[in-house]
Structures are given as structure tokens and as C-alpha cells.
Design a protein around this motif. Sequence first.
Motif, PDB file in Angstrom:
ATOM      1  N   ALA A   2       0.835  -1.378   0.410  1.00 55.43           N
ATOM      2  CA  ALA A   2       0.142   0.137  -0.281  1.00 55.43           C
ATOM      3  C   ALA A   2       0.951   1.538   0.225  1.00 55.43           C
ATOM      4  O   ALA A   2       0.428   2.175  -0.599  1.00 55.43           O
ATOM      5  CB  ALA A   2      -0.679   0.003   1.201  1.00 55.43           C
ATOM      6  N   VAL A   3       1.467   1.319   0.553  1.00 54.68           N
ATOM      7  CA  VAL A   3       2.699   2.640   0.674  1.00 54.68           C
ATOM      8  C   VAL A   3       2.906   2.823  -0.906  1.00 54.68           C
ATOM      9  O   VAL A   3       3.752   3.849  -1.549  1.00 54.68           O
ATOM     10  CB  VAL A   3       4.383   1.843   1.306  1.00 54.68           C
ATOM     11  N   PHE A   4       3.654   1.909  -1.633  1.00 60.99           N
ATOM     12  CA  PHE A   4       3.413   2.534  -3.237  1.00 60.99           C
ATOM     13  C   PHE A   4       2.738   2.975  -3.733  1.00 60.99           C
ATOM     14  O   PHE A   4       2.761   2.966  -4.682  1.00 60.99           O
ATOM     15  CB  PHE A   4       3.872   1.059  -3.337  1.00 60.99           C
ATOM     16  N   ASP A   5       1.116   2.205  -3.618  1.00 59.11           N
ATOM     17  CA  ASP A   5      -0.302   3.341  -4.467  1.00 59.11           C
ATOM     18  C   ASP A   5      -0.464   4.726  -4.506  1.00 59.11           C
ATOM     19  O   ASP A   5      -1.017   5.355  -3.510  1.00 59.11           O
ATOM     20  CB  ASP A   5      -0.865   2.193  -3.476  1.00 59.11           C
ATOM     21  N   ALA A  12       3.671   7.276  -0.379  1.00 58.15           N
ATOM     22  CA  ALA A  12       3.675   7.259   1.105  1.00 58.15           C
ATOM     23  C   ALA A  12       5.090   6.980   0.422  1.00 58.15           C
ATOM     24  O   ALA A  12       5.580   7.528   1.370  1.00 58.15           O
ATOM     25  CB  ALA A  12       3.299   6.182   2.172  1.00 58.15           C
ATOM     26  N   LEU A  13       4.895   6.131  -0.274  1.00 59.21           N
ATOM     27  CA  LEU A  13       7.117   5.778  -1.034  1.00 59.21           C
ATOM     28  C   LEU A  13       6.608   5.551  -2.406  1.00 59.21           C
ATOM     29  O   LEU A  13       6.586   4.400  -2.939  1.00 59.21           O
ATOM     30  CB  LEU A  13       7.942   4.807  -0.522  1.00 59.21           C
ATOM     31  N   PRO A  14       7.017   6.556  -2.899  1.00 59.35           N
ATOM     32  CA  PRO A  14       7.679   6.352  -4.380  1.00 59.35           C
ATOM     33  C   PRO A  14       8.369   5.946  -4.790  1.00 59.35           C
ATOM     34  O   PRO A  14       9.764   4.321  -4.332  1.00 59.35           O
ATOM     35  CB  PRO A  14       7.969   7.803  -4.882  1.00 59.35           C
TER      36      PRO A  14
END
Length: 149
Positions: A2-5, A12-14
Amino acid sequence: MAVFDPTGGKPALPHGGTFTANPVTMRAGLAAMRALTKESFVRLDRLGAFLRDGAAAAFERHGLAGQCVGLGSLFKVHFTSRPVTDYRSVYPGQAERGKFEAFHKGLLGRGVLSASYGLFALSTPMTEADAGTILHAIDETLGEIAAQS
């Protein structure tokens, strides 16, 4: 994941990737992994040791300061007799850089591709004959460098 979504705005994290979600790359990676059997690792270890030992002997035969280090399918030539302990110990000086340039060009002229800084990586399709060709090119090239020193 989800951090990449990115669907809710800025993630949150490209994350970017040259081969991300590329099906051809995934198939090639899978094929490579299947080719890396226990037997292929043993064979690559043997070819790597043959080339490391042969390169070390060529340095000695031609009276050049140098050594060959590595493990398995990787090996790297160093134009120094200093102990190899970390990156500082192998950072090439001006004279060593000149030898690397001559080494790389000499190998290319003999049909052998290595990194310009003396790194070699073997692969599963390589044969004993290929390793012999590489070692012959290393030996001849080191001979030329010794004659110019």
C-alpha cells in the motif's frame, strides 16, 4: 504494498523500475533461475577458479604486479600487489588506471568483453573452451602490458 499505491494521491513511498511489470523480463528471469541448478553452480565455481588461478599465474609469468580475486562466477583483476582488504586498498593510481585501459582494450581486441575496471562475470552458457579463450586473451594482453612497462 500500500505504501507504493498512487491511486489515492502521492504514494507514501514512490517507486519506479525499468522492468516493473514487464512480462518479458519476468519470463527471462524465471528461465535464468531455472537454468541455475546445483550442477550449474558447481560448474561456474570450477570455471571461475580456473580463470582466477590462470590470471594469477599470468601476472606472475609476465612479472607484473597484480592479482585476481573473486568467488564463484565472478572475478576481478587488480594491478597491484597490495593486500585487497577494502575498496580503498584497490583504488587504482594513475599507473594502474593506464594498465586497466590497456587491459580492457587488449581484451576487446581479442574478442573478450570485461568491465573497464577488470571485472568479469561468467554465465551458464559458457563452456570450458570459452574459459580457455578468455584466459588466453588475458595472458596475451598481460604480456603486452609487461612489454610496455
